[in-house]
Design an enzyme around this catalytic site. Sequence first.
Site, PDB file in Angstrom:
ATOM      1  N   ARG A   1       0.821  -1.660   0.086  1.00 55.10           N
ATOM      2  CA  ARG A   1      -0.191  -0.211  -0.373  1.00 55.10           C
ATOM      3  C   ARG A   1       1.161   0.760  -0.082  1.00 55.10           C
ATOM      4  O   ARG A   1       1.792   1.301   0.962  1.00 55.10           O
ATOM      5  CB  ARG A   1      -1.214  -0.239   1.189  1.00 55.10           C
ATOM      6  CG  ARG A   1      -0.868  -0.069   2.677  1.00 55.10           C
ATOM      7  CD  ARG A   1      -1.575   0.322   3.350  1.00 55.10           C
ATOM      8  NE  ARG A   1      -1.281  -0.600   5.128  1.00 55.10           N
ATOM      9  CZ  ARG A   1      -0.416   0.183   5.789  1.00 55.10           C
ATOM     10  NH1 ARG A   1      -0.225   1.483   5.404  1.00 55.10           N
ATOM     11  NH2 ARG A   1      -0.309  -0.144   6.592  1.00 55.10           N
TER      12      ARG A   1
ATOM     13  N   HIS B   1      -2.065   3.693   6.212  1.00 57.27           N
ATOM     14  CA  HIS B   1      -3.159   2.673   6.872  1.00 57.27           C
ATOM     15  C   HIS B   1      -4.555   3.270   6.252  1.00 57.27           C
ATOM     16  O   HIS B   1      -5.299   2.326   5.722  1.00 57.27           O
ATOM     17  CB  HIS B   1      -2.904   1.789   8.482  1.00 57.27           C
ATOM     18  CG  HIS B   1      -3.958   1.222   8.731  1.00 57.27           C
ATOM     19  ND1 HIS B   1      -4.563  -0.116   8.491  1.00 57.27           N
ATOM     20  CD2 HIS B   1      -4.948   1.671   9.714  1.00 57.27           C
ATOM     21  CE1 HIS B   1      -6.186   0.103   8.587  1.00 57.27           C
ATOM     22  NE2 HIS B   1      -6.153   0.647   9.446  1.00 57.27           N
TER      23      HIS B   1
ATOM     24  N   TYR C   1       6.846   3.811  10.869  1.00 61.02           N
ATOM     25  CA  TYR C   1       6.980   2.448  10.982  1.00 61.02           C
ATOM     26  C   TYR C   1       7.851   1.781   9.743  1.00 61.02           C
ATOM     27  O   TYR C   1       8.170   0.416  10.060  1.00 61.02           O
ATOM     28  CB  TYR C   1       5.965   1.734  12.000  1.00 61.02           C
ATOM     29  CG  TYR C   1       4.515   1.936  11.294  1.00 61.02           C
ATOM     30  CD1 TYR C   1       4.338   1.371   9.667  1.00 61.02           C
ATOM     31  CD2 TYR C   1       3.543   2.345  10.827  1.00 61.02           C
ATOM     32  CE1 TYR C   1       3.468   1.519   8.129  1.00 61.02           C
ATOM     33  CE2 TYR C   1       2.982   2.817  10.193  1.00 61.02           C
ATOM     34  CZ  TYR C   1       2.286   2.465   9.128  1.00 61.02           C
ATOM     35  OH  TYR C   1       1.100   1.986   8.245  1.00 61.02           O
TER      36      TYR C   1
END
Length: 346
Positions: free
Chosen positions: A254, A258, A267
Amino acid sequence: MVRTPPRSEGVAAHVGLTDAQLRDMYYHMLVSRQLNDRMMILNRQGRAAFAVTGQGHEACQVGSAYALRPGKDWVLPYYRDVGVVLALGMSAREIMLHFLARADDPNSGGRQMPNHWSYPRLRIITRGSPVGTQMPHAAGIALASKMRGEDDVTIAYFGEGATSQGDFHEGLNFAAIHKLPCIFFCENNGYAITESAEKEMPIKNVADRARGYGLRGHTVDGNDVTAVYQTTRMAVEDCRRGRGPVLIEAKTYRLVPHSSSDDDRRYRTREELAEWIKRDPLDRHRLYLEEHGLLTSAEAEEYKARAEAEVRDALAYAEAQPEPEPESVYRHVFFEPESAGGGGAR
């Protein structure tokens, strides 16, 4: 099979795709990307409360949906699956009505969370927000098809994070025991919100788990729309022949956080993201079409402009539509017989 074209000449005739379908796939991927981008912009502008999108997943979604029979096979998408519902037949206007929670939203009348799809005419089944809960539902639907002697196939979409949930294991186990016509389709983008795949599972491939349940598993390049179509089509045909369920793992990435509430800089590195941007499935499929003489640079620009216009129209149309009346808050919560004017439960 509705989506399966007649054998014909063409660069992908060996997998059952015509040249026209290859171009249509590219257009669906473009519209999906435009819709997802617009959803994020609307959130940043304060015109939409929440967005969870799937930029980068277009090849997985469009390629697999093209192997299905819209309105005949049963589909349980997950929240990133704009490309799936678009390729199956939901319009950009309908998707935007849903995203902006308008009364005419065909998914829920504007009462569900964004990207919680439900479209009875296309046999798209709604889901809960907890990940993985659609797997037992998919196995149950596939069992019903088998008991009725129908050749429908059920497909459940999910991310690799869902494979750590109990529902995933229960769904696969039940489907394998009863040899159900069910496809479990994992869009493995490497991250379950903020956790990398290495922290989610001790094995390299989700598809490796298939062997433990006694079913067939395939890992495919999820950024190659033709390869995804071919793999899903083979799984669909296996299911129709009564060979039981299949687990497909499409490896992708992706290109966005998110959700609109996430900061992915916490992250993953910008270098990692930059490497995956080079593998953008839209660029890859456009180059494929151009290299095979199926699309010129001018035509590619026309496709892009047409996709942008379609999404602008969808947004303008949806924003002009009314929001649900307060009295409709319980619609689609309890069963409503059609004779009572409710149109049946969703």
